[in-house]
Design an enzyme around this catalytic site. Sequence first.
Site, PDB file in Angstrom:
ATOM      1  N   VAL A 174      25.970   4.275   7.404  1.00 41.02           N
ATOM      2  CA  VAL A 174      26.027   4.672   8.813  1.00 41.02           C
ATOM      3  C   VAL A 174      26.473   3.446   9.589  1.00 41.02           C
ATOM      4  N   HIS A 192      -2.158   0.772  -2.861  1.00 37.34           N
ATOM      5  CA  HIS A 192      -3.069   0.417  -3.959  1.00 37.34           C
ATOM      6  C   HIS A 192      -2.779  -0.974  -4.499  1.00 37.34           C
ATOM      7  N   LEU A 232       2.935  -1.078  -1.574  1.00 37.57           N
ATOM      8  CA  LEU A 232       2.114   0.097  -1.836  1.00 37.57           C
ATOM      9  C   LEU A 232       0.662  -0.211  -1.492  1.00 37.57           C
ATOM     10  N   HIS A 277      -7.093  21.994 -22.839  1.00 35.49           N
ATOM     11  CA  HIS A 277      -6.085  23.041 -22.798  1.00 35.49           C
ATOM     12  C   HIS A 277      -6.575  24.180 -21.933  1.00 35.49           C
ATOM     13  N   GLY A 318      18.646   6.620   4.434  1.00 36.46           N
ATOM     14  CA  GLY A 318      17.842   5.977   3.388  1.00 36.46           C
ATOM     15  C   GLY A 318      17.186   7.015   2.480  1.00 36.46           C
ATOM     16  N   THR A 339      -1.314  -8.825   7.218  1.00 34.66           N
ATOM     17  CA  THR A 339      -0.740  -8.223   8.425  1.00 34.66           C
ATOM     18  C   THR A 339       0.315  -7.158   8.140  1.00 34.66           C
ATOM     19  N   ILE A 394      10.152   7.153   1.950  1.00 31.23           N
ATOM     20  CA  ILE A 394       9.882   7.799   3.236  1.00 31.23           C
ATOM     21  C   ILE A 394      10.882   8.919   3.493  1.00 31.23           C
ATOM     22  N   GLY A 415      -4.875 -11.481  16.224  1.00 31.71           N
ATOM     23  CA  GLY A 415      -5.322 -12.757  15.674  1.00 31.71           C
ATOM     24  C   GLY A 415      -4.176 -13.748  15.547  1.00 31.71           C
TER      25      GLY A 415
HETATM   26  P1  FAD Z   1      -0.892  -2.618   6.702  1.00 30.99           P
HETATM   27  O1  FAD Z   1      -1.453  -1.347   6.239  1.00 30.99           O
HETATM   28  O2  FAD Z   1       0.457  -2.602   7.340  1.00 30.99           O
HETATM   29  O3  FAD Z   1      -1.956  -3.214   7.720  1.00 30.99           O
HETATM   30  C1  FAD Z   1      -1.743  -4.361   8.441  1.00 30.99           C
HETATM   31  C2  FAD Z   1      -2.580  -4.319   9.695  1.00 30.99           C
HETATM   32  O4  FAD Z   1      -2.553  -5.601  10.291  1.00 30.99           O
HETATM   33  C3  FAD Z   1      -2.077  -3.362  10.761  1.00 30.99           C
HETATM   34  O5  FAD Z   1      -3.087  -2.450  11.138  1.00 30.99           O
HETATM   35  C4  FAD Z   1      -1.704  -4.261  11.937  1.00 30.99           C
HETATM   36  O6  FAD Z   1      -2.012  -3.679  13.205  1.00 30.99           O
HETATM   37  C5  FAD Z   1      -2.564  -5.464  11.692  1.00 30.99           C
HETATM   38  N1  FAD Z   1      -2.060  -6.702  12.260  1.00 30.99           N
HETATM   39  C6  FAD Z   1      -0.822  -7.249  12.099  1.00 30.99           C
HETATM   40  N2  FAD Z   1      -0.758  -8.442  12.717  1.00 30.99           N
HETATM   41  C7  FAD Z   1      -1.969  -8.649  13.300  1.00 30.99           C
HETATM   42  C8  FAD Z   1      -2.512  -9.688  14.065  1.00 30.99           C
HETATM   43  N3  FAD Z   1      -1.820 -10.783  14.350  1.00 30.99           N
HETATM   44  N4  FAD Z   1      -3.776  -9.551  14.510  1.00 30.99           N
HETATM   45  C9  FAD Z   1      -4.524  -8.449  14.224  1.00 30.99           C
HETATM   46  N5  FAD Z   1      -4.046  -7.444  13.480  1.00 30.99           N
HETATM   47  C10 FAD Z   1      -2.793  -7.536  13.022  1.00 30.99           C
HETATM   48  N6  FAD Z   1       1.713   3.451   0.107  1.00 30.99           N
HETATM   49  C11 FAD Z   1       1.125   4.087  -0.932  1.00 30.99           C
HETATM   50  O7  FAD Z   1       0.622   3.420  -1.848  1.00 30.99           O
HETATM   51  N7  FAD Z   1       1.065   5.444  -0.983  1.00 30.99           N
HETATM   52  C12 FAD Z   1       1.611   6.222  -0.024  1.00 30.99           C
HETATM   53  O8  FAD Z   1       1.542   7.450  -0.106  1.00 30.99           O
HETATM   54  C13 FAD Z   1       2.252   5.585   1.073  1.00 30.99           C
HETATM   55  N8  FAD Z   1       2.809   6.325   2.058  1.00 30.99           N
HETATM   56  C14 FAD Z   1       3.396   5.683   3.112  1.00 30.99           C
HETATM   57  C15 FAD Z   1       3.989   6.462   4.105  1.00 30.99           C
HETATM   58  C16 FAD Z   1       4.597   5.853   5.177  1.00 30.99           C
HETATM   59  C17 FAD Z   1       5.222   6.705   6.251  1.00 30.99           C
HETATM   60  C18 FAD Z   1       4.596   4.436   5.283  1.00 30.99           C
HETATM   61  C19 FAD Z   1       5.226   3.761   6.464  1.00 30.99           C
HETATM   62  C20 FAD Z   1       4.023   3.650   4.297  1.00 30.99           C
HETATM   63  C21 FAD Z   1       3.429   4.274   3.201  1.00 30.99           C
HETATM   64  N9  FAD Z   1       2.853   3.531   2.163  1.00 30.99           N
HETATM   65  C22 FAD Z   1       2.277   4.168   1.101  1.00 30.99           C
HETATM   66  C23 FAD Z   1       2.842   2.061   2.180  1.00 30.99           C
HETATM   67  C24 FAD Z   1       1.482   1.550   2.665  1.00 30.99           C
HETATM   68  O9  FAD Z   1       1.230   2.067   3.939  1.00 30.99           O
HETATM   69  C25 FAD Z   1       1.487   0.027   2.684  1.00 30.99           C
HETATM   70  O10 FAD Z   1       1.865  -0.482   1.432  1.00 30.99           O
HETATM   71  C26 FAD Z   1       0.101  -0.487   3.038  1.00 30.99           C
HETATM   72  O11 FAD Z   1      -0.335   0.004   4.278  1.00 30.99           O
HETATM   73  C27 FAD Z   1       0.095  -2.024   3.057  1.00 30.99           C
HETATM   74  O12 FAD Z   1      -1.191  -2.473   3.376  1.00 30.99           O
HETATM   75  P2  FAD Z   1      -1.446  -3.862   4.088  1.00 30.99           P
HETATM   76  O13 FAD Z   1      -2.923  -3.971   4.193  1.00 30.99           O
HETATM   77  O14 FAD Z   1      -0.691  -4.916   3.418  1.00 30.99           O
HETATM   78  O15 FAD Z   1      -0.809  -3.720   5.555  1.00 30.99           O
HETATM   79  P1  NAI Z   2      12.650   2.400   0.343  1.00 28.42           P
HETATM   80  O1  NAI Z   2      12.880   1.011  -0.042  1.00 28.42           O
HETATM   81  O2  NAI Z   2      11.794   3.280  -0.495  1.00 28.42           O
HETATM   82  O3  NAI Z   2      14.043   3.147   0.456  1.00 28.42           O
HETATM   83  C1  NAI Z   2      15.057   2.723   1.315  1.00 28.42           C
HETATM   84  C2  NAI Z   2      16.355   3.349   0.875  1.00 28.42           C
HETATM   85  O4  NAI Z   2      17.321   3.096   1.877  1.00 28.42           O
HETATM   86  C3  NAI Z   2      16.892   2.772  -0.431  1.00 28.42           C
HETATM   87  O5  NAI Z   2      17.260   3.827  -1.290  1.00 28.42           O
HETATM   88  C4  NAI Z   2      18.088   1.942   0.022  1.00 28.42           C
HETATM   89  O6  NAI Z   2      19.118   1.891  -0.948  1.00 28.42           O
HETATM   90  C5  NAI Z   2      18.534   2.700   1.258  1.00 28.42           C
HETATM   91  N1  NAI Z   2      19.265   1.928   2.242  1.00 28.42           N
HETATM   92  C6  NAI Z   2      19.086   0.614   2.580  1.00 28.42           C
HETATM   93  N2  NAI Z   2      19.941   0.274   3.567  1.00 28.42           N
HETATM   94  C7  NAI Z   2      20.647   1.397   3.855  1.00 28.42           C
HETATM   95  C8  NAI Z   2      21.670   1.685   4.800  1.00 28.42           C
HETATM   96  N3  NAI Z   2      22.107   0.755   5.654  1.00 28.42           N
HETATM   97  N4  NAI Z   2      22.170   2.935   4.833  1.00 28.42           N
HETATM   98  C9  NAI Z   2      21.712   3.903   3.972  1.00 28.42           C
HETATM   99  N5  NAI Z   2      20.764   3.674   3.063  1.00 28.42           N
HETATM  100  C10 NAI Z   2      20.226   2.441   3.018  1.00 28.42           C
HETATM  101  O7  NAI Z   2      12.127   2.343   1.860  1.00 28.42           O
HETATM  102  P2  NAI Z   2      11.424   3.407   2.797  1.00 28.42           P
HETATM  103  O8  NAI Z   2      11.676   4.794   2.342  1.00 28.42           O
HETATM  104  O9  NAI Z   2      11.792   3.007   4.176  1.00 28.42           O
HETATM  105  O10 NAI Z   2       9.900   3.099   2.577  1.00 28.42           O
HETATM  106  C11 NAI Z   2       9.397   1.786   2.741  1.00 28.42           C
HETATM  107  C12 NAI Z   2       8.333   1.486   1.746  1.00 28.42           C
HETATM  108  O11 NAI Z   2       7.116   2.122   2.112  1.00 28.42           O
HETATM  109  C13 NAI Z   2       8.631   2.011   0.352  1.00 28.42           C
HETATM  110  O12 NAI Z   2       9.465   1.153  -0.367  1.00 28.42           O
HETATM  111  C14 NAI Z   2       7.267   2.082  -0.237  1.00 28.42           C
HETATM  112  O13 NAI Z   2       6.927   0.807  -0.682  1.00 28.42           O
HETATM  113  C15 NAI Z   2       6.403   2.455   0.950  1.00 28.42           C
HETATM  114  N6  NAI Z   2       6.130   3.897   0.927  1.00 28.42           N
HETATM  115  C16 NAI Z   2       5.433   4.392  -0.146  1.00 28.42           C
HETATM  116  C17 NAI Z   2       5.187   5.731  -0.255  1.00 28.42           C
HETATM  117  C18 NAI Z   2       4.455   6.224  -1.439  1.00 28.42           C
HETATM  118  O14 NAI Z   2       3.859   5.424  -2.150  1.00 28.42           O
HETATM  119  N7  NAI Z   2       4.446   7.520  -1.702  1.00 28.42           N
HETATM  120  C19 NAI Z   2       5.627   6.681   0.770  1.00 28.42           C
HETATM  121  C20 NAI Z   2       6.347   6.049   1.851  1.00 28.42           C
HETATM  122  C21 NAI Z   2       6.564   4.705   1.905  1.00 28.42           C
END
Ligand code: FAD
Ligand code: NAI
Length: 463
Positions: A234, A319, A317, A442, A177, A140, A181, A116
Amino acid sequence: MAESFDVIVIGAGPGGYVCAIRAAQLGMKVACVEKRGTLGGTCLNVGCIPSKALLQSSEHFEEAKHKLAEHGVNIGAVSLDLKKMLARKGEVVSSNVKGIEFLFKKNKVTWLKGEGRIAAPGKVEVNGTTYEAKNIVIATGSESIPLPGITVDEKRVVTSTGGLELEQVPGHLVVIGGGYIGLELGSVWRRLGSEVTVVEFLDRLVPSMDNEVGKAFERILGKQGMKFRLKTKVTGAKQDETGVTLTLEPAAGGKAEELRADVVLLAIGRRPYTEGLGLKQVGVALDERGRVVTDAHFATSVPGIFAIGDAIIGPMLAHKAEEEGVALAEMLAGQHGHVNYGAIPGVVYTWPEVASIGETEEQLKARGQAYKVGKFPFTANGRARAMGDTDGFVKILADKATDRVLGTHIIGPDAGTLIAEIAIAMEFGASAEDVARTCHAHPSLNEAVKEAALAVDGRPLHI
Ligand code: FAD
Ligand code: NAI
């Protein structure tokens, strides 16, 4: 004539798809544009859901290998079928994303398949067709942040996306990091047999976490075998046939050293993704970190264009994105949608889990807030002992004068589920006394929350 909608949401992640469904429930004509082949966004496809599937499977593997014997369950040699584990993860993802497709049909949300672009206020172009919309919602999401000098190929140097797909258990996985993740996926591969080293720039893991919990987390993960190189950066990576040689330096500068890895996971944070949307042309303002600037009603600098989720300010996040999606849809329907940013839980789904809500002790100190602390360890909780999961504690912070709960930080079994009762307590403006006087079943892990609330007033019963 161009088809016209009340709302066109761009992006079908937790923010976008939830906003679309809620808007449709409220009687609006809604379309959602998604360019990925499946709905659900980062979270369902390559984030929350697949990572939790692998966390669950790898925890079962570790239990079978190291924990069941202590319960008197002997199962002999345990072996890993990684292919099957990954296939199961794929099925979990597939059923979830299909579920969103079903919900779209049920709620009569039109999925516009493709990329889009906002052609002008009130106009969204998808695959050469322009649609009209009274309201446009940017949802997005985000993408992983690159590190200069490190080339991601999603095989040897991976982001979380490749890190969910490794075909072999790496001998040595180096994670750059020490955040959400890094620690979740680091845990997955450590449980499956990798040696895992986490290189973190700062002097602590998950820097946003309450310090005391963060230190306990580092100690517990260390006990599990994860290695940490804190205050380290790094500065380069050389890739060859068999692995990657990283150059590390102290964060403050100093002597460089090399670290050899079979696979490198780059997880230094995520940044908003708004590429190709045409925001500049229509005049939607971004801040210095590339986030779409919005007011308290999710309105951008251009009337009729709104933004939610990872693309705007706040914790990235799922939620949080969902709450914003619901609130915005309700506002567009003339209702009073609202998100309480003071009560958004954050959970790291390692084992033990780490969950937090509200302010940390450091934040309270920094703003000069007088507070009381109540803590209770899982070693003193009957259910945790029965489970054999006694690592960790509950920490409740309450206003010294009013006793109102200001924050809670839990490291321990099922912390992510336990935190929900505090989320409700905080939504209702509860005091620690309110939580303490609530009858908890409990033997349950929740009793540790009640005991921590009692401890706020210096009267825990079981310690
Ligand atoms: P997104 O989920 O990123 O969705 C955006 C969508 O927009 C994508 O599907 C993309 O393809 C689409 N899009 C982008 N641009 C366009 C365009 N121009 N046209 C059409 N489509 C487009 N959060 C938690 O709360 N709990 C977790 O356990 C958790 N685990 C995670 C684990 C990992 C490995 C990662 C990477 C993230 C995790 N997160 C977690 C974070 C969570 O995934 C995000 O906060 C969440 O997905 C954000 O939702 P959103 O709707 O803003 O965007
Ligand atoms: P993050 O922000 O959680 O952690 C990144 C870490 O990398 C920080 O501790 C930061 O100090 C460190 N860092 C930054 N630059 C660096 C460098 N050059 N060298 C070494 N360390 C460096 O980011 P992450 O783990 O990539 O996840 C992204 C986001 O996705 C999270 O912040 C979270 O919002 C969401 N997420 C949520 C999950 C959940 O809710 N359980 C699970 C996975 C992702």
